[in-house]
Design an enzyme around this catalytic site. Structure first.
Site, PDB file in Angstrom:
ATOM      1  N   CYS A   1      39.529  84.374  81.131  1.00  0.00           N
ATOM      2  CA  CYS A   1      40.858  83.814  81.359  1.00  0.00           C
ATOM      3  C   CYS A   1      41.534  83.353  80.083  1.00  0.00           C
ATOM      4  O   CYS A   1      42.742  83.470  79.950  1.00  0.00           O
ATOM      5  CB  CYS A   1      40.742  82.647  82.342  1.00  0.00           C
ATOM      6  SG  CYS A   1      42.315  81.954  82.863  1.00  0.00           S
TER       7      CYS A   1
ATOM      8  N   MET B   1      40.327  92.631  84.170  1.00  0.00           N
ATOM      9  CA  MET B   1      41.616  93.068  83.633  1.00  0.00           C
ATOM     10  C   MET B   1      41.820  92.552  82.214  1.00  0.00           C
ATOM     11  O   MET B   1      41.322  91.483  81.860  1.00  0.00           O
ATOM     12  CB  MET B   1      42.754  92.562  84.529  1.00  0.00           C
ATOM     13  CG  MET B   1      42.748  93.161  85.920  1.00  0.00           C
ATOM     14  SD  MET B   1      44.115  92.539  86.959  1.00  0.00           S
ATOM     15  CE  MET B   1      43.528  90.892  87.351  1.00  0.00           C
TER      16      MET B   1
ATOM     17  N   ASP C   1      50.816 110.924  61.080  1.00  0.00           N
ATOM     18  CA  ASP C   1      49.948 112.005  60.622  1.00  0.00           C
ATOM     19  C   ASP C   1      49.324 112.756  61.795  1.00  0.00           C
ATOM     20  O   ASP C   1      49.240 113.987  61.778  1.00  0.00           O
ATOM     21  CB  ASP C   1      48.854 111.431  59.715  1.00  0.00           C
ATOM     22  CG  ASP C   1      47.874 112.499  59.262  1.00  0.00           C
ATOM     23  OD1 ASP C   1      48.319 113.541  58.751  1.00  0.00           O
ATOM     24  OD2 ASP C   1      46.656 112.289  59.439  1.00  0.00           O
TER      25      ASP C   1
END
Length: 583
Positions: free
Chosen positions: A84, A248, A552
């Site tokens: 968290c 997540m 590139d």
């Protein structure tokens, strides 16, 4: 008045059922009152519900009706969960810049008037707010005006004693964050003690007869994924909904794909022990896939944000602790409703901004690898305004936006060079104009940090190739290679820029992400050191070389790419102190 033998109606899982009041009245006094809140006269409530529809202000361009509002009450938390927030914590916004109780209530009333039927209170940790009970009571009154559900997400540490009053005030849904049933692992994951308090809060919520008691469990491979079977066993005797959340990416939680455990793998593990799970029905806007071990009292759920997003049915909006509206959890564009309220704007003007924000909501968030490379707040800070907030992207009328001076008056600080500094060139002799290295011999070492940003804009064909094959584009994983190049460049700055001092760098953080709206690769580099001179050049070099590397690796598709906007946006440390760009 109802007699004890009379029948009335109760709303359970959106179904009106007939119940005997005598069974309700046998519960403790506060539980009786909480249950009484849910008694529904059969000739009134359904009609009110039919009339409460979402207005155009809360409907986006993909016809998603946003009737669910999440309000963050605070940035503070009494735990330090690893997924968290960073281990070192996060800088908190001054209390004066957070939403006050009357501002929260005004926004809640406004959203309910536009069709919001569910409000969830989040944080930080909501229970650390001293006025949490009063807030719940005031918000509970909105159930007479169209609000159907009042929910809260809590870590449970300071919850148990407050629960009776919260339930009596109208709280009907509780989500408790709990990632393990092992007290020792709990202390490791949260960096705090308190496991027994959390379990006690869950038991109290069940005892009070709350209609919806849920446990939110963030699953991380090698950390707590073995706990999934323990939670499945927990649902045998406990009528709660345990929901496993895919890990997540947020700033500071050190996300990587190896820690992610896909929900299908979790189901296979559980079914390997308990046999075939019963698939339960999911609501139209559910973020959770619901299952149940046959014969068990509780349920199991899987929130698949990373492997199978549910953006197509998303009905959620968020208000951060400092009053920003956030239309997507993974979005980094916000606009401050707090500033508008404090400038005396009308509800109609607020709705105009809300509508503009909702209409800008994208069809879906990026894939998980792109999310991992993007900047986003730490989860604890779905609350602090960032210097990267682009208000203009909402196409909000200029008369509704704050000027810089107004923003400063509301506590958003911008830094620029000190007014008493005499402009000069850094590495030249003031008398002869000859180039020279600045002497730092007499300076005191301090902690120094600098951030530099920039972008490369790609033509359609090159950007499409980069997006479609994000893992193996052209010469390989472009953003990863560019990130490594930026890190290496920061280390080599004194070899590339002749008059730069060689420094021992303590941190080099180079982040790149795709921006579909600009068709660009955005880059932000943060460099830290403890030394006698700053690291602005190291941050600029990292960003520049990272973007050159993207060029590139994409030049075979097109050479019409533009690198622009490379600049330092923030620095701290040294004699001049903190500085932020005003551009």
């Amino acid at each position: 008045m109802y007699s004890p033998s009379a029948f009335s109606f109760m709303l359970i899982n959106n179904t009106i059922i007939r119940v005997g009041l005598s069974s309700v009245l046998r519960k403790p006094f506060y539980s009786t009152q909480a249950a009484a809140v849910r008694l529904i006269p059969d000739n009134v409530y359904p009609k009110e519900k039919e009339k409460h529809v979402v207005t155009n202000h809360l409907i986006d361009n993909f016809d998603r009706h946003h009737n669910y509002l999440r309000i963050s009450l605070t940035e503070r938390c009494n735990l330090r969960c690893t997924y968290c927030m960073p281990e070192e914590g996060v800088p908190l916004t001054p209390d004066s810049q957070l939403l006050k109780k009357d501002e929260i209530l005004r926004l809640a009333r406004l959203f309910v008037s536009q069709g919001v039927t569910k409000i969830r209170l989040t944080g930080g940790e909501p229970t650390v707010r001293p006025d949490i009970v009063e807030l719940i009571q005031n918000l509970g009154e909105l159930k007479h005006h169209g609000l159907q559900s009042l929910a809260m997400t809590s870590n449970g540490i300071a919850l148990k004693r407050k629960l009776p009053a919260l339930v009596q005030g109208g709280l009907d849904t509780l989500n408790v964050s709990l990632d393990t049933l092992d007290p020792h692992l709990f202390q490791i994951m949260t960096r705090r003690k308190g496991f027994d308090k959390v379990i006690g809060a869950i038991d109290e919520a069940v005892r009070l007869g709350m209609p919806h008691v849920k446990i939110n469990t963030v699953v991380m491979r090698g950390v707590n994924d073995q706990e999934v079977l323990n939670f499945a066993a927990y649902t045998k005797e406990n009528p709660v909904n345990v929901r496993f959340i895919e890990y997540m990416p947020f700033d500071g939680n050190k996300w990587n794909r190896d820690k992610l455990v896909p929900f299908k793998e979790l189901i296979e593990r559980i079914e390997g022990i308990y046999g075939r799970l019963n698939k339960l029905g999911d609501g139209m806007n559910d973020t959770t896939k619901h299952y149940q071990v046959p014969g068990y009292q509780g349920k199991l759920g899987f929130i698949t944000s990373m492997t199978e997003h549910f953006c197509g049915t998303c009905n959620r909006l968020r208000i951060t602790a400092d009053g920003n509206i956030k239309v997507c959890l993974f979005g980094n564009v916000e606009v401050s409703l707090r500033d508008m309220i404090r400038q005396g704007k009308t509800n109609e003007e607020l709705l105009e901004v809300i509508r503009a924000a909702v209409k800008k909501k994208k069809k879906q968030h990026a894939g998980m690898f792109e999310l991992a490379s993007r900047k986003n707040r730490p989860m604890i800070l779905i609350g602090v305004i960032k210097s990267r907030t682009f208000r203009s992207k909402f196409n909000i009328p200029l008369h509704l936006l704050s000027s810089t001076s107004s923003l400063q008056s509301h506590g958003l600080r911008f830094y620029s060079s000190k007014s008493n500094d005499v402009p000069k060139l850094t590495h030249t002799d003031p008398h002869t104009g000859e180039a020279r290295m600045v002497s730092v011999t007499g300076k005191v070492p301090t902690k120094r940090e600098a951030k530099a940003i920039g972008r490369i804009i790609l033509p359609d064909q090159a950007y499409s190739l980069l997006k479609e094959n994000h893992i193996h584009t052209l010469k390989g994983n472009v953003l990863t290679v560019a990130q490594i190049a930026g890190i290496q460049a920061a280390k080599a700055t004194s070899n590339l820029i002749p008059l730069c001092h060689p420094l021992l760098l303590g941190l080099i953080d180079v982040r790149l992400w795709l921006d579909d709206e600009k068709q660009s690769v955005e880059c932000e580099s943060t460099v830290q050191t403890s030394g006698k001179t700053g690291v602005e050049m190291e941050a600029l070099t990292a960003t520049s070389v990272a973007l050159l590397t993207v060029y590139d690796m994409c030049k075979a598709a097109s050479k019409d790419m533009i690198i622009e906007g490379i600049r330092v946006i923030e620095k701290t440390g040294g004699k001049s102190g903190p500085w932020k760009s005003t551009i």
